[in-house]
Design an enzyme around this catalytic site. Sequence first.
Site, short mmCIF file in Angstrom:
data_model
loop_
_atom_site.label_atom_id
_atom_site.label_comp_id
_atom_site.label_asym_id
_atom_site.label_seq_id
_atom_site.Cartn_x
_atom_site.Cartn_y
_atom_site.Cartn_z
N CYS A 88 -43.04 -18.22 -2.03
CA CYS A 88 -42.43 -16.91 -1.75
C CYS A 88 -40.99 -16.82 -2.22
CB CYS A 88 -42.53 -16.59 -0.26
SG CYS A 88 -44.23 -16.49 0.31
N HIS A 344 -44.32 -7.19 1.01
CA HIS A 344 -44.13 -8.55 0.51
C HIS A 344 -45.08 -8.88 -0.63
CE1 HIS A 344 -43.06 -12.63 0.22
NE2 HIS A 344 -43.82 -13.16 1.16
#
Lengths: 400, 494
Positions: A88, A344
Amino acid sequence: MASGIKDKVAVLGMGCSKFGERWDASPEDLMVEAYNEAMADAGIGPEQLDAAWFSTHMPDIGVGRAGMALAIALRLPNIAVTRVENACAGGSDAVRGAVYAVASGACDIAIAVGMEKLKDTGYGGLPTATVGTYIPQWYPNAVAPANFAQLASAYQRRFQVDPKLLKRAISHVSIKSHANGAKNPKAHFQQAITEEQCLKAPIIAEPLGLYDCAGVSDGAAAVIVTRPDIAHSLGKRDLVTFKALQLATSNGWEMHSNDWDGSYVHTARIAAKKAYAEAGITKPREQISMTEVHDCFSITELITMEDLGLSDDGQAVRDVLDGVFDADGKIPCQIDGGLKCFGHPIGASGIRMLYEMYLQLNGRAGARQLKDPSIGLIHNLGGQPSQNVCSVSIVGREPG
Amino acid sequence: MIGIVGHGGYVPWLRLSRRTVVDANAWYAPQFASKAKGTRAMVNFDEDSLTMAVAAARDCLGAGEDRDHVRGVYLASNTLPFVERLNAGIVCEALTLRDDVEALDLGGSQRTALSAVSQAIARVKSNNGGNVLVLAADTRKTRAASAQELDYGDGAGAVLIGNKGVLAEFLGAGTVNVDFIDHFRASGEDIDYHWEERWVRDEGLSKLAPKAILAALETANVKAGQIDHFIFPSTFARIDRQIAKTCGIKAEAVVNTLSESVGDTGTAHGLLLLSLVLEKALPGQLILLAQFGSGAEALVFRVTDAVRSFRPAKGVSQWIGRGVEEKNYTKFLSFNDQLRLERGMRGEQDRKTALTTAYRHKSALMGLVAGRCEVTGTVHFPPSRISYDQGKPLQDTQKPYKLAERRGRVLSWSAEYLSFHKSPPHTYGQVDFEGGGRILMEFTDIAKGDIASDTNVEMVFRIKDVDERRAFTRYFWKATPIRSVKPAAKTAKE
């Protein structure tokens, strides 16, 4: 000691697609959307790009491996494209690559693009990532919510926090992000929520409920970087420059030794310390105007306030509930809605955080514009609390 | 003197309520109303005959590091996970035994475990030493609304045969081989096919078992009336008393077969009951253990003065005492592949096992062997060439260090409902081991509230994943709470 990146590189232009369930858009469409905005903002043409960095995490459901996907989608003029995968934190790492290339003088202008297309899996939440042939034979078939939820149990254990109080505090984190996201037309979720909704939501991973978890979104973001002198020569004024770019990677100590107590993110503390030193920040609580942190889960944001030194250890529950990180608080956090509400799309998130800092510093954040911010901090975490890559970047106005 | 030098067993944590089963099927099978009594032991979603055999073996061998005395492992079962791939060999890896151990899988009848004991005795006799671990375990699949579903149970038994420190001396054996087909199961089939019960009882058990029993008594030079404990597992009510009477064995010698709580554990049941009897048996007492199946087999033992010197790690009485009643019939059906529950797309994940990787790391994966740095004393799992010690990464300093028998403590945990799991919530967290070492691992045999930070846990060998596409089961270790167990006395009345 290296001299660091401070003020050597500036943002020339940025773009960000609408995040969300983009049933309408292919991965290529998302890249083009972010790219078009960034290029228009920078005021340059493709032939002026010297090199590109492309962050995408899940190639199997996205665009495959390597850098070709970006070059093909944007029809780049056969320049170098490096695909970056660092979980991420990939978006921030792609920026680091582009910024370092410019700072070295190897490139005049470089672009970093992050993109993730997650909504082609057929189900909600993140797809299961493959992790080689050994790990699945001993490691639990774990999912992100339960990895991060363990922060809560360890934090509770360390500070003897009443579980109900902690649940209220992490609910406040999400309520605040929803309130912010409601003012962001590009956000995945744009509606406010109540404490009752948070507390009564179905449990995903003890003690995290539905509203403690960030949205899983499609989206792309792009940043074009150059040296300040080149930006000036292209007619740009009031630049946003990079003050610090730090990345710390776990080496197995947290995961395998008995020393880490599980209540904080070890790498975040290391990256933050180095970033403050690189940027020359000595009093983060006074000097930092705003933060975009990796709030993949509400508990992550809460403990991150301690990891960044914005709350004392054990005090983040109180600070969160006191509204220190609300839009009208001392150090607003996730003014764009954060991962929680902006969304996200993994490979894009680090660049999306930078996008918000860039808009805020330029006074272009619309309804959510903060009053006169000068320094923004970006915290981008990949992996899980016990084993991760953590990036801390600091950006601010060009020294005048 | 040759005989039993150690014993143990295992009964899974879950006990299926027969009332629940009978009520659920009453619309279809009302004839089972009279069977709605007590419970039967059922394996958890991550257990099979192999994991239960490992549990029984650990119960028998205890936590000691030195297992070099075990020179043979004979695994008796008709429900082992692999037809080809030595199941006993997997047990040896889990127990971290030497690689020159004689390991055998044995099956074919319900009396296989007793045949295995006879073979073990012969081996000890011919080799003049070395212990042989005889294990028996069964998890027999049954069809919903069948008598077997209610009668059977899952469990495992273990005896260690040797000639030093004998707890029960072997006196003699009797065998009858007859192709009497009370039930059968062809290769590749899951579930037994049974013939009429009255014929099985009257022509099979009643006639064949006494032949083997009387032969064993004669070899042992023991009179039937001298037997203090007569163990004869069967799903037929009171057949044990009837056979005892036929053979001249005292009615009070007949050992309760745990049908009310555990059920009939098949191949394992003889050794399971034998271990339970040995927990309480007095020096000088005589035990006759017999099992039926394609004939019958019987063994006679005399308890020695040493019997009190041995305790299994937990013992069958404690395994029985710690059980919890399970009232979800669909859980039982699902765990036994009799009910296909919706798994969602996350259940589609490929669980292929790289066998090269599995072999390279078999000590860590099967034996839970970590690496301990000889310089700093820090423990690494999985073992690695370079140690994690911050600022002083030493290289090639780790030596094998076993974690399976060490206790742990939960540092952090969560329970999630997102991933596909056969028994949600999927619960895992970080476990710190006594003496060092940390593993982020799964918890099993747990109810809500059993896991919290600082919960003390112990290790159990379990199914890690099943690759259904290729029919491959992989195993690893999980953590389970250390449970205080009801006193043995409470369950001994069984």
